[in-house]
Design an enzyme around this catalytic site. Structure first.
Site, PDB file in Angstrom:
ATOM      1  CE  LYS A   1      11.961   1.601  -0.083  1.00  0.00           C
ATOM      2  NZ  LYS A   1      12.539   1.344  -1.380  1.00  0.00           N
TER       3      LYS A   1
ATOM      4  CB  THR B   1       8.159   2.487   1.892  1.00  0.00           C
ATOM      5  OG1 THR B   1       8.772   1.610   0.942  1.00  0.00           O
ATOM      6  CG2 THR B   1       9.234   3.260   2.643  1.00  0.00           C
TER       7      THR B   1
ATOM      8  CE  LYS C   1       5.924   6.458   1.324  1.00  0.00           C
ATOM      9  NZ  LYS C   1       5.631   5.061   1.113  1.00  0.00           N
TER      10      LYS C   1
ATOM     11  CG  LEU D   1      -1.798  -1.268   1.373  1.00  0.00           C
ATOM     12  CD1 LEU D   1      -2.624  -1.189   2.649  1.00  0.00           C
ATOM     13  CD2 LEU D   1      -2.704  -1.439   0.173  1.00  0.00           C
ATOM     14  N   PRO D   2       0.265   2.434  -0.240  1.00  0.00           N
ATOM     15  CG  PRO D   2      -1.047   3.993  -1.369  1.00  0.00           C
ATOM     16  CD  PRO D   2      -1.126   2.678  -0.651  1.00  0.00           C
TER      17      PRO D   2
HETATM   18  P1  NAD Z   1       0.764   2.766  -5.950  1.00  0.00           P
HETATM   19  O1  NAD Z   1       0.112   3.989  -5.460  1.00  0.00           O
HETATM   20  O2  NAD Z   1       0.980   2.549  -7.407  1.00  0.00           O
HETATM   21  O3  NAD Z   1      -0.040   1.476  -5.401  1.00  0.00           O
HETATM   22  C1  NAD Z   1      -0.699   1.391  -4.177  1.00  0.00           C
HETATM   23  C2  NAD Z   1      -2.000   0.632  -4.410  1.00  0.00           C
HETATM   24  O4  NAD Z   1      -2.649   0.443  -3.140  1.00  0.00           O
HETATM   25  C3  NAD Z   1      -2.993   1.402  -5.287  1.00  0.00           C
HETATM   26  O5  NAD Z   1      -3.378   0.572  -6.386  1.00  0.00           O
HETATM   27  C4  NAD Z   1      -4.163   1.695  -4.355  1.00  0.00           C
HETATM   28  O6  NAD Z   1      -5.419   1.662  -4.999  1.00  0.00           O
HETATM   29  C5  NAD Z   1      -4.035   0.565  -3.363  1.00  0.00           C
HETATM   30  N1  NAD Z   1      -4.691   0.804  -2.063  1.00  0.00           N
HETATM   31  C6  NAD Z   1      -4.602   1.874  -1.248  1.00  0.00           C
HETATM   32  N2  NAD Z   1      -5.312   1.673  -0.127  1.00  0.00           N
HETATM   33  C7  NAD Z   1      -5.857   0.441  -0.238  1.00  0.00           C
HETATM   34  C8  NAD Z   1      -6.695  -0.343   0.602  1.00  0.00           C
HETATM   35  N3  NAD Z   1      -7.119   0.103   1.782  1.00  0.00           N
HETATM   36  N4  NAD Z   1      -7.059  -1.572   0.176  1.00  0.00           N
HETATM   37  C9  NAD Z   1      -6.654  -2.032  -1.034  1.00  0.00           C
HETATM   38  N5  NAD Z   1      -5.855  -1.348  -1.860  1.00  0.00           N
HETATM   39  C10 NAD Z   1      -5.459  -0.123  -1.480  1.00  0.00           C
HETATM   40  O7  NAD Z   1       2.157   2.675  -5.185  1.00  0.00           O
HETATM   41  P2  NAD Z   1       3.425   1.738  -5.538  1.00  0.00           P
HETATM   42  O8  NAD Z   1       4.362   2.484  -6.399  1.00  0.00           O
HETATM   43  O9  NAD Z   1       2.956   0.386  -5.944  1.00  0.00           O
HETATM   44  O10 NAD Z   1       4.103   1.678  -4.094  1.00  0.00           O
HETATM   45  C11 NAD Z   1       3.582   0.877  -3.048  1.00  0.00           C
HETATM   46  C12 NAD Z   1       4.541   0.958  -1.868  1.00  0.00           C
HETATM   47  O11 NAD Z   1       5.825   0.463  -2.280  1.00  0.00           O
HETATM   48  C13 NAD Z   1       4.767   2.381  -1.345  1.00  0.00           C
HETATM   49  O12 NAD Z   1       4.867   2.339   0.057  1.00  0.00           O
HETATM   50  C14 NAD Z   1       6.075   2.767  -2.003  1.00  0.00           C
HETATM   51  O13 NAD Z   1       6.750   3.758  -1.233  1.00  0.00           O
HETATM   52  C15 NAD Z   1       6.806   1.454  -2.052  1.00  0.00           C
HETATM   53  N6  NAD Z   1       7.804   1.311  -3.114  1.00  0.00           N
HETATM   54  C16 NAD Z   1       7.534   1.717  -4.393  1.00  0.00           C
HETATM   55  C17 NAD Z   1       8.512   1.544  -5.381  1.00  0.00           C
HETATM   56  C18 NAD Z   1       8.275   1.965  -6.821  1.00  0.00           C
HETATM   57  O14 NAD Z   1       9.246   1.993  -7.592  1.00  0.00           O
HETATM   58  N7  NAD Z   1       7.053   2.285  -7.218  1.00  0.00           N
HETATM   59  C19 NAD Z   1       9.741   0.939  -5.070  1.00  0.00           C
HETATM   60  C20 NAD Z   1       9.955   0.506  -3.776  1.00  0.00           C
HETATM   61  C21 NAD Z   1       8.983   0.699  -2.803  1.00  0.00           C
END
Ligand code: NAD
Length: 294
Positions: free
Chosen positions: A171, A96, A246, A65-66
């Protein structure tokens, strides 16, 4: 085979869940965005209408999740998942989030007899798609051993960082370095190009020299220097600038907690906040390049 629930199918969660499916794990999936659920249902997952439905019968629950508030909202409270998961469930929380928040969720899980790991990842969307992520895991070693085969279908390096919340501390340290490198690369690229160099030539010289770093190897912020990176796709896909802001905020909180001085991280946070003010928060974090282009 272990029944898995996967919650959060965004940029990272969707390709991670896809690798579990490819490895043959029975998977129930949920996201607030229906199209993401439908995509995976079309590839063999079972679509759920809620996180609770997805985790029904699951032996392992994975979430991606975000931010902290989404994770606390999912797991804590009377309506939270921890109130309904059987005691022998294993939860692998990959988002994260603040180390403090992770510890809060760990404590609630322990009270319920549920094994939980904070397991944030590094490697970006490309690593998620290729199954080569790095997992930085906090929690009990025994739970990690149980999780290892599952993590190995999504990642290549699996580190036990330490006790509850340690994965999150690792992280935020890593992402602070990443942000600083990205900004340093972006400002040098802009300076070199403004002084007559070809972007691809400059990028290759720095990559092979002492300025070489991950952003030059894998994620050059200058459009057109590398194929298939967000910079060459209008800064779409990848890791949103708002998520980097964030993480830099989490790094500052972590530094305040221990009294550490982190001036580079503080400056990086200010620059990412500027980008957010410019309405670029949904674009990939390499869009920081645009602050420096003349
Ligand atoms: P994103 O916003 O693309 O995905 C998050 C998903 O969670 C969304 O599809 C959203 O609809 C869903 N969501 C939110 N609340 C929800 C709930 N209550 N129930 C069900 N679904 C829910 O973000 P992302 O890029 O996939 O990143 C996710 C996490 O991974 C973050 O914490 C980010 O910091 C971390 N991260 C991202 C990357 C990257 O390159 N994108 C790399 C490493 C870590």
């Amino acid at each position: 085979m272990t029944q898995i629930a996967f919650i959060g199918l965004g940029h990272m969660g969707l390709p991670m869940a896809r690798n579990l499916l490819k490895a043959g794990y029975p998977l129930k999936v949920f996201d607030l965005v229906r199209s993401a659920v439908d995509t995976l249902a079309g590839e063999g997952a079972v679509a759920a209408e809620s996180a609770a439905e997805a985790s029904d019968q699951a032996q392992v629950v994975i979430s991606m999740l975000p931010a902290s508030r989404h994770v606390e909202g999912l797991y804590l409270g009377e309506d939270g998942l921890l109130a309904r998961l059987p005691a022998d469930t294993l939860v692998i929380e990959c988002s994260t989030i603040a180390p403090e928040s992770a510890r809060k969720v760990h404590a609630a899980a322990r009270e319920r007899g549920v094994a939980l790991l904070d397991a944030p990842v590094s490697g970006g969307t490309a690593g998620a798609a290729a199954g080569t992520l790095t997992f930085m895991v906090g929690g009990e070693a025994q739970a990690l051993e149980k999780a290892r085969p599952i993590l190995a279908t999504m990642g290549r390096n699996i580190f036990h960082a330490g006790p509850d919340g340690a994965g999150q501390v690792a992280k935020v340290c890593n992402n602070q370095v990443l942000a600083v490198q990205m900004i340093a690369t972006a400002e040098a690229m802009a300076m070199g190009v403004a002084n007559g160099l070809e972007p691809a030539v400059l990028a290759e010289i720095m990559r092979q020299s002492s300025g070489g770093n991950w952003t030059l190897e894998k994620y050059n912020p200058w459009p057109g220097v590398m194929e298939n990176v967000p910079a060459s796709k209008g800064y779409s896909g990848g890791f949103m600038a708002e998520l980097m802001a964030k993480d830099l905020g989490l790094a500052q909180e972590t530094a305040s907690h221990s009294g550490n001085s982190t001036p580079m991280g503080a400056l990086a946070l200010q620059l990412y906040r500027l980008l957010l003010k410019q309405g670029k928060g949904k674009q990939d974090f390499s869009v920081v390049q645009q602050l420096f282009v003349q």
